[in-house]
Design an enzyme around this catalytic site. Structure first.
Site, mmCIF file in Angstrom:
data_model
loop_
_atom_site.group_PDB
_atom_site.id
_atom_site.type_symbol
_atom_site.label_atom_id
_atom_site.label_comp_id
_atom_site.label_asym_id
_atom_site.label_seq_id
_atom_site.Cartn_x
_atom_site.Cartn_y
_atom_site.Cartn_z
ATOM 1 N N GLU A 202 18.008 15.313 5.670
ATOM 2 C CA GLU A 202 16.456 15.094 5.317
ATOM 3 C C GLU A 202 16.173 14.567 3.733
ATOM 4 O O GLU A 202 15.522 13.441 3.727
ATOM 5 C CB GLU A 202 15.817 16.329 5.634
ATOM 6 C CG GLU A 202 14.288 16.132 5.439
ATOM 7 C CD GLU A 202 13.247 17.151 5.853
ATOM 8 O OE1 GLU A 202 13.604 17.654 6.983
ATOM 9 O OE2 GLU A 202 12.582 17.524 5.172
ATOM 10 N N ARG B 182 -5.766 -11.492 -12.014
ATOM 11 C CA ARG B 182 -6.604 -10.910 -13.269
ATOM 12 C C ARG B 182 -6.713 -11.503 -14.513
ATOM 13 O O ARG B 182 -5.762 -11.480 -15.294
ATOM 14 C CB ARG B 182 -6.485 -9.452 -13.427
ATOM 15 C CG ARG B 182 -7.520 -8.954 -14.133
ATOM 16 C CD ARG B 182 -8.931 -8.805 -13.786
ATOM 17 N NE ARG B 182 -9.675 -7.773 -14.436
ATOM 18 C CZ ARG B 182 -11.078 -7.833 -14.081
ATOM 19 N NH1 ARG B 182 -11.662 -8.317 -13.213
ATOM 20 N NH2 ARG B 182 -11.859 -6.872 -14.981
#
Ligand SMILES: Cc1cc2nc3c(=O)[nH]c(=O)nc-3n(C[C@H](O)[C@H](O)[C@H](O)COP(=O)(O)OP(=O)(O)OC[C@H]3O[C@@H](n4cnc5c(N)ncnc54)[C@H](O)[C@@H]3O)c2cc1C
Length: 255
Positions: free
Chosen positions: A118, A144
């Site tokens: 896991e 931006r």
């Protein structure tokens, strides 16, 4: 596995499984059970003999609605809100002996083995999330404009994006290296812990940088970066905290 009083020290669990004829009787409680509210089948770790320590821990498959099992409380979380979580109680819960997973006392081995797998894989999707954050930030830094130029032209902004790129690449390499070793049936205990530790750290830092690059807009829920940060923080907690991964790495280095 987790209980109110045993988290990192998982093998100190106190839920008991006492054999009675052809059934085991479970008593105790579990917390932070991911998918608990919707699960049909739960893997529950309990001790058949506390005096045996980790050697007494056994794993059981417990079906939803088993008599004596109560999925009690849905826990609300900071993030990962599409993954429901519950607290589960067992009060004289009868589990047929054929639902014992592996052998009696083999639970600690099963847990360590599955947790190693896991740890290695659980943050694979985070690499994709970081890649998306990187692309979003490059696009935003080019579009931006402040002070008459794209914010990406400011070294302090560009440098954050470089850091993000480094984190994505190093995380991907560690993940693939773990996958390669695992696929070749080599020992991965150390690599799984390092992979989890590194990606968890990188994911949170990438989210923080992405918010900073987007300025005030990054803090707005509409941009969905703050959600990513809330999700990422959990990566340093579940499947063993970052401190526990460090302990594993240190022990594997002979410390
Ligand atoms: C989103 C999410 C999903 C989860 N899903 C599941 C699940 O499905 N099943 C399940 O069983 N559990 C699950 N957990 C529980 C998770 O495994 C535990 O939260 C984790 O192991 C830590 O345990 P704890 O919360 O009791 O913290 P504690 O163990 O009490 O730790 C508190 C703090 O002390 C530190 N600490 C503790 N021991 C040591 C040590 N030896 N050395 C250094 N530092 C230490 C920890 O790192 C942490 O910072 C989940 C948790 C989260 C947040």
């Amino acid at each position: 596995m987790s209980e109110p009083n045993s988290g990192s020290d998982a093998f100190s669990l106190t839920t008991t499984a006492i054999k009675k004829g052809t059934t085991y009787i479970l008593n105790g409680s579990k917390i932070f059970v991911t998918n608990g509210p919707v699960a049909d089948l739960l893997v529950v770790f309990a001790t058949v003999d506390k005096a045996r320590g980790p050697d007494g821990i056994s794993a059981f498959l417990v079906e939803k609605n088993s008599p004596g099992m109560n999925v009690a409380r849905k826990l609300e979380k900071m993030g990962l809100r599409t993954s429901p979580m519950a607290e589960v109680f067992f009060e004289n819960c009868e589990v047929p002996e054929q639902n014992l997973l592996g052998r009696e006392g083999g639970g600690a081995f099963l847990f360590t083995r599955s947790m190693t797998w896991e740890r290695g894989c659980i943050l694979a999707s985070a690499v994709g999330s970081m890649q998306r954050l990187l692309e979003t930030c490059i696009r935003y830094a080019n579009e931006r404009k402040q002070g008459g130029q794209s914010i990406g032209k400011y070294q302090l902004v560009a440098s954050k994006i470089v850091d993000m790129k480094m984190r994505v690449e190093s995380s991907r390499h560690m993940l693939y290296h773990y996958g390669w070793l695992s696929g070749h049936r080599k020992a991965v205990y150390l690599e799984a812990a390092m992979t989890k530790l590194h990606i968890a750290d990188c994911w949170v830092k990438c989210c923080e940088d992405a918010i900073q690059i987007h300025g005030g807009y990054g803090y707005m829920t509409e941009y969905e970066i703050e959600r990513e940060l809330r999700d990422a923080i959990a990566g340093k907690l579940y499947s063993g905290t970052s401190e526990i991964q460090r302990n594993i790495v240190a022990s594997m280095l002979g410390l």
